[in-house]
Write a protein that holds these residues in place. Structure first.
Motif, PDB file in Angstrom:
ATOM      1  N   VAL A 159       0.870  -1.175   0.000  1.00  0.00           N
ATOM      2  CA  VAL A 159       0.000   0.000   0.000  1.00  0.00           C
ATOM      3  C   VAL A 159       0.908   1.226   0.000  1.00  0.00           C
ATOM      4  O   VAL A 159       1.801   1.344   0.852  1.00  0.00           O
ATOM      5  CB  VAL A 159      -0.922   0.020   1.241  1.00  0.00           C
ATOM      6  CG1 VAL A 159      -1.799   1.268   1.232  1.00  0.00           C
ATOM      7  CG2 VAL A 159      -1.792  -1.228   1.298  1.00  0.00           C
ATOM      8  N   THR A 160       0.708   2.127  -0.955  1.00  0.00           N
ATOM      9  CA  THR A 160       1.561   3.316  -1.013  1.00  0.00           C
ATOM     10  C   THR A 160       1.213   4.258   0.139  1.00  0.00           C
ATOM     11  O   THR A 160       0.110   4.190   0.699  1.00  0.00           O
ATOM     12  CB  THR A 160       1.374   4.063  -2.340  1.00  0.00           C
ATOM     13  OG1 THR A 160       0.054   4.643  -2.363  1.00  0.00           O
ATOM     14  CG2 THR A 160       1.570   3.137  -3.541  1.00  0.00           C
ATOM     15  N   PRO A 161       2.134   5.162   0.489  1.00  0.00           N
ATOM     16  CA  PRO A 161       1.832   6.124   1.568  1.00  0.00           C
ATOM     17  C   PRO A 161       0.568   6.936   1.285  1.00  0.00           C
ATOM     18  O   PRO A 161      -0.225   7.180   2.192  1.00  0.00           O
ATOM     19  CB  PRO A 161       3.073   7.016   1.594  1.00  0.00           C
ATOM     20  CG  PRO A 161       4.177   6.149   1.079  1.00  0.00           C
ATOM     21  CD  PRO A 161       3.534   5.270   0.051  1.00  0.00           C
ATOM     22  N   VAL A 162       0.365   7.348   0.036  1.00  0.00           N
ATOM     23  CA  VAL A 162      -0.821   8.142  -0.306  1.00  0.00           C
ATOM     24  C   VAL A 162      -2.085   7.296  -0.148  1.00  0.00           C
ATOM     25  O   VAL A 162      -3.088   7.750   0.420  1.00  0.00           O
ATOM     26  CB  VAL A 162      -0.702   8.675  -1.752  1.00  0.00           C
ATOM     27  CG1 VAL A 162      -2.039   9.308  -2.188  1.00  0.00           C
ATOM     28  CG2 VAL A 162       0.413   9.705  -1.839  1.00  0.00           C
ATOM     29  N   GLN A 163      -2.049   6.053  -0.627  1.00  0.00           N
ATOM     30  CA  GLN A 163      -3.204   5.163  -0.462  1.00  0.00           C
ATOM     31  C   GLN A 163      -3.510   4.943   1.016  1.00  0.00           C
ATOM     32  O   GLN A 163      -4.674   4.940   1.433  1.00  0.00           O
ATOM     33  CB  GLN A 163      -2.934   3.826  -1.149  1.00  0.00           C
ATOM     34  CG  GLN A 163      -2.922   3.885  -2.665  1.00  0.00           C
ATOM     35  CD  GLN A 163      -2.373   2.628  -3.299  1.00  0.00           C
ATOM     36  OE1 GLN A 163      -1.745   1.792  -2.625  1.00  0.00           O
ATOM     37  NE2 GLN A 163      -2.576   2.472  -4.595  1.00  0.00           N
ATOM     38  N   GLN A 164      -2.465   4.750   1.808  1.00  0.00           N
ATOM     39  CA  GLN A 164      -2.666   4.506   3.241  1.00  0.00           C
ATOM     40  C   GLN A 164      -3.340   5.697   3.901  1.00  0.00           C
ATOM     41  O   GLN A 164      -4.311   5.546   4.658  1.00  0.00           O
ATOM     42  CB  GLN A 164      -1.321   4.211   3.906  1.00  0.00           C
ATOM     43  CG  GLN A 164      -1.453   3.882   5.390  1.00  0.00           C
ATOM     44  CD  GLN A 164      -0.156   3.344   5.972  1.00  0.00           C
ATOM     45  OE1 GLN A 164       0.816   3.123   5.259  1.00  0.00           O
ATOM     46  NE2 GLN A 164      -0.139   3.135   7.267  1.00  0.00           N
ATOM     47  N   ARG A 165      -2.859   6.886   3.600  1.00  0.00           N
ATOM     48  CA  ARG A 165      -3.447   8.097   4.192  1.00  0.00           C
ATOM     49  C   ARG A 165      -4.912   8.239   3.779  1.00  0.00           C
ATOM     50  O   ARG A 165      -5.787   8.521   4.607  1.00  0.00           O
ATOM     51  CB  ARG A 165      -2.644   9.323   3.732  1.00  0.00           C
ATOM     52  CG  ARG A 165      -3.143  10.657   4.313  1.00  0.00           C
ATOM     53  CD  ARG A 165      -2.433  11.824   3.664  1.00  0.00           C
ATOM     54  NE  ARG A 165      -2.678  11.847   2.217  1.00  0.00           N
ATOM     55  CZ  ARG A 165      -1.947  12.526   1.349  1.00  0.00           C
ATOM     56  NH1 ARG A 165      -0.889  13.206   1.760  1.00  0.00           N
ATOM     57  NH2 ARG A 165      -2.256  12.524   0.057  1.00  0.00           N
ATOM     58  N   ASN A 166      -5.200   8.030   2.498  1.00  0.00           N
ATOM     59  CA  ASN A 166      -6.577   8.194   1.999  1.00  0.00           C
ATOM     60  C   ASN A 166      -7.522   7.144   2.579  1.00  0.00           C
ATOM     61  O   ASN A 166      -8.674   7.450   2.929  1.00  0.00           O
ATOM     62  CB  ASN A 166      -6.587   8.118   0.472  1.00  0.00           C
ATOM     63  CG  ASN A 166      -5.930   9.333  -0.171  1.00  0.00           C
ATOM     64  OD1 ASN A 166      -5.812  10.388   0.457  1.00  0.00           O
ATOM     65  ND2 ASN A 166      -5.510   9.200  -1.418  1.00  0.00           N
ATOM     66  N   LEU A 167      -7.068   5.895   2.662  1.00  0.00           N
ATOM     67  CA  LEU A 167      -7.922   4.830   3.186  1.00  0.00           C
ATOM     68  C   LEU A 167      -8.183   5.015   4.684  1.00  0.00           C
ATOM     69  O   LEU A 167      -9.303   4.781   5.169  1.00  0.00           O
ATOM     70  CB  LEU A 167      -7.287   3.460   2.921  1.00  0.00           C
ATOM     71  CG  LEU A 167      -7.298   3.003   1.449  1.00  0.00           C
ATOM     72  CD1 LEU A 167      -6.491   1.717   1.279  1.00  0.00           C
ATOM     73  CD2 LEU A 167      -8.731   2.801   0.953  1.00  0.00           C
ATOM     74  N   GLU A 168      -7.159   5.405   5.429  1.00  0.00           N
ATOM     75  CA  GLU A 168      -7.359   5.652   6.870  1.00  0.00           C
ATOM     76  C   GLU A 168      -8.393   6.768   7.090  1.00  0.00           C
ATOM     77  O   GLU A 168      -9.231   6.693   7.992  1.00  0.00           O
ATOM     78  CB  GLU A 168      -6.029   6.017   7.530  1.00  0.00           C
ATOM     79  CG  GLU A 168      -5.091   4.828   7.692  1.00  0.00           C
ATOM     80  CD  GLU A 168      -3.814   5.167   8.443  1.00  0.00           C
ATOM     81  OE1 GLU A 168      -3.177   4.242   8.969  1.00  0.00           O
ATOM     82  OE2 GLU A 168      -3.457   6.360   8.509  1.00  0.00           O
ATOM     83  N   LYS A 169      -8.327   7.775   6.242  1.00  0.00           N
ATOM     84  CA  LYS A 169      -9.273   8.891   6.357  1.00  0.00           C
ATOM     85  C   LYS A 169     -10.691   8.440   5.986  1.00  0.00           C
ATOM     86  O   LYS A 169     -11.671   8.781   6.668  1.00  0.00           O
ATOM     87  CB  LYS A 169      -8.827  10.032   5.441  1.00  0.00           C
ATOM     88  CG  LYS A 169      -9.658  11.300   5.580  1.00  0.00           C
ATOM     89  CD  LYS A 169      -9.085  12.411   4.706  1.00  0.00           C
ATOM     90  CE  LYS A 169      -9.926  13.688   4.840  1.00  0.00           C
ATOM     91  NZ  LYS A 169      -9.395  14.763   3.968  1.00  0.00           N
ATOM     92  N   ALA A 170     -10.791   7.622   4.915  1.00  0.00           N
ATOM     93  CA  ALA A 170     -12.112   7.178   4.453  1.00  0.00           C
ATOM     94  C   ALA A 170     -12.753   6.210   5.436  1.00  0.00           C
ATOM     95  O   ALA A 170     -13.981   6.223   5.615  1.00  0.00           O
ATOM     96  CB  ALA A 170     -11.971   6.520   3.076  1.00  0.00           C
TER      97      ALA A 170
END
Length: 428
Positions: free
Chosen positions: A93-104
């Motif tokens: 999981v890329t850092p950007v994907q991780q940040r977005n998924l945690e937020k969602a």
């Protein structure tokens, strides 16, 4: 008035495992088996309750969110209904994907690399193991600072301090990690040197080294404990052993050996850990014999064996040391499969079927180890030039010289040795 003090235990974190089954990936593993392994990885961490797991079919990866919007919302509802606090994604999981998924989703998220790093952090016991895990963690964190900090755009003041004018916070954080990695590297070099000295001291002891290797949870530690009487932590759990353990073992009617239990291999092992644990696998590099232990009852046993052989080839040992394949856990097979495995092994000199749990087949295995380590000896006459002091010293260290004489060209030795010793001498 007296008051009573009650200690309250911190409740376990509720986790859910997701295995993205990416259809465009031709090398992907069977989805349900991969999910089962990922769940077992999650269960290997203490203080974690894995509440369930889901295979998510993906035609392709969505760059910013990994999954599509509809699937993200569907998973959010499921996580909310099950009070999930941590999502484990079985894959990168890329850092950007991780940040977005945690937020969602409103949860914390760990990808496969992060999860394995957490398990290694929990299990490492020796000084070297701890340092190697710290190094791997820092290397992993360095690539994910984009997620870890909310003040990425803030600039450091240019007041002449370390970092200079205009250095962004992320650059300062990366440099702090680099400095820490430099300190750890120096500590690790000292530990590795000490380890090398121990290995050199062991090399003077005329005991061959036999290394147990295999996929994680194949039963290596159970086998190790069974034949040595040791008490190595052995549990039906992934990565139960991280630091290598060595014991002397005297085989009945055979040689005395040093048996080494090593860290289990796993598919898609994080690249940081392949590098960090290379030194941990040095016992394999120096082994006189490798026992490749397989869980023959596992549905993915063939793929697991392939992963192990790939890593051994990367280490450069797959073709240098003799190897015996050990099909373990035959007590878990049905009668037909067990009979088939025994029949297959009967046709091979380098394959043995055993149950480390019940002891079945272990006597035959140890007899094969003994025979492999005491192979046929042959006589040979060598002419060694006087200038080749290294070769002469090696022959004496090996204890293979039967007769010694000399002429004007150099030493003449009659040696009695194995084909492997002959090759080693000529490679000096």
């Amino acid at each position: 008035m007296s008051t009573e003090h009650f200690e309250t235990e911190t409740p376990n974190t509720r986790a859910w495992v997701i295995h993205p089954d990416i259809k465009s990936d031709r090398d992907r593993r069977e989805a349900n088996d991969a999910l089962a392994e990922a769940i077992a990885l999650g269960e290997a961490l203490p203080n974690l309750d894995v509440e369930g797991g889901t295979v998510v079919s993906l035609p392709k990866v969505h760059a910013g969110m990994l999954f599509g919007k509809g699937k993200i919302e569907e998973l959010r509802v499921m996580f909310n209904d099950n009070d999930i606090e941590l999502v484990l994604v079985d894959g990168p999981v890329t850092p950007v994907q991780q940040r977005n998924l945690e937020k969602a989703w409103g949860v914390k998220l760990l990808d496969r690399t992060g999860l394995i790093l957490e398990i290694f952090s929990d299990r490492a016991r020796t000084r070297e193991g701890v340092l190697q895990v710290e190094m791997a963690h820092l290397a992993y964190q360095r690539t994910r600072l984009v997620r870890a900090w909310t003040h990425l755009e803030r600039q450091r003041g240019g007041l002449g301090f370390v970092g200079g004018p205009g250095e962004t916070q992320i650059e300062a954080d990366r440099r702090a990690i680099d400095d820490q990695m430099g300190r750890l590297r120096k500590q690790l070099e000292k530990v590795v040197k000490t380890r090398a000295l121990h290995r050199a001291a062991r090399a003077k002891v005329p005991f061959p080294v036999v290394a147990l290797v295999g996929y994680t949870n194949a039963g290596k530690s159970t086998l190790f404990n069974r034949v040595t009487g040791a008490d190595v932590f052995a549990k039906d759990m992934l990565f139960a052993t991280l630091d290598p353990t060595m014991r002397r073992l005297e085989i009945e009617d055979g040689p005395e050996i040093i048996l080494s239990d090593t860290v289990g291999f796993i598919s898609d092992l994080p690249t940081q850990l392949v590098a960090a644990f290379r030194a941990t696998l040095e016992e394999v590099l120096d082994a006189d014999l490798i026992l490749h232990v397989r869980d023959i009852s596992h549905p993915e046993t063939e793929n697991q064996a392939r992963d192990v052989m790939t890593i051994l080839a990367d280490l450069g040992v797959a073709e240098t040391a003799p190897m015996i394949e050990v099909w373990n856990k035959i007590d878990l097979l049905d009668d037909s499969a067990r009979d088939g495995a025994i029949e297959t092994a009967s046709r091979s000199d380098t394959l043995h079927v055993v149950s480390a749990l019940t002891g079945q087949g272990l006597d035959d295995l140890l007899a094969a180890v003994s025979q492999t380590l005491t192979p046929d000896l042959h006589m040979e006459t060598l002419n060694v030039p006087y200038a080749n002091g290294k070769g002469r010293a090696w022959l004496f260290e090996e204890g293979v010289i039967e007769e010694e004489s000399a002429d004007e060209t150099g030493y003449i030795f009659k040696v009695k040795w194995t084909a492997r010793q002959a090759k080693k001498f000529r490679d000096l």
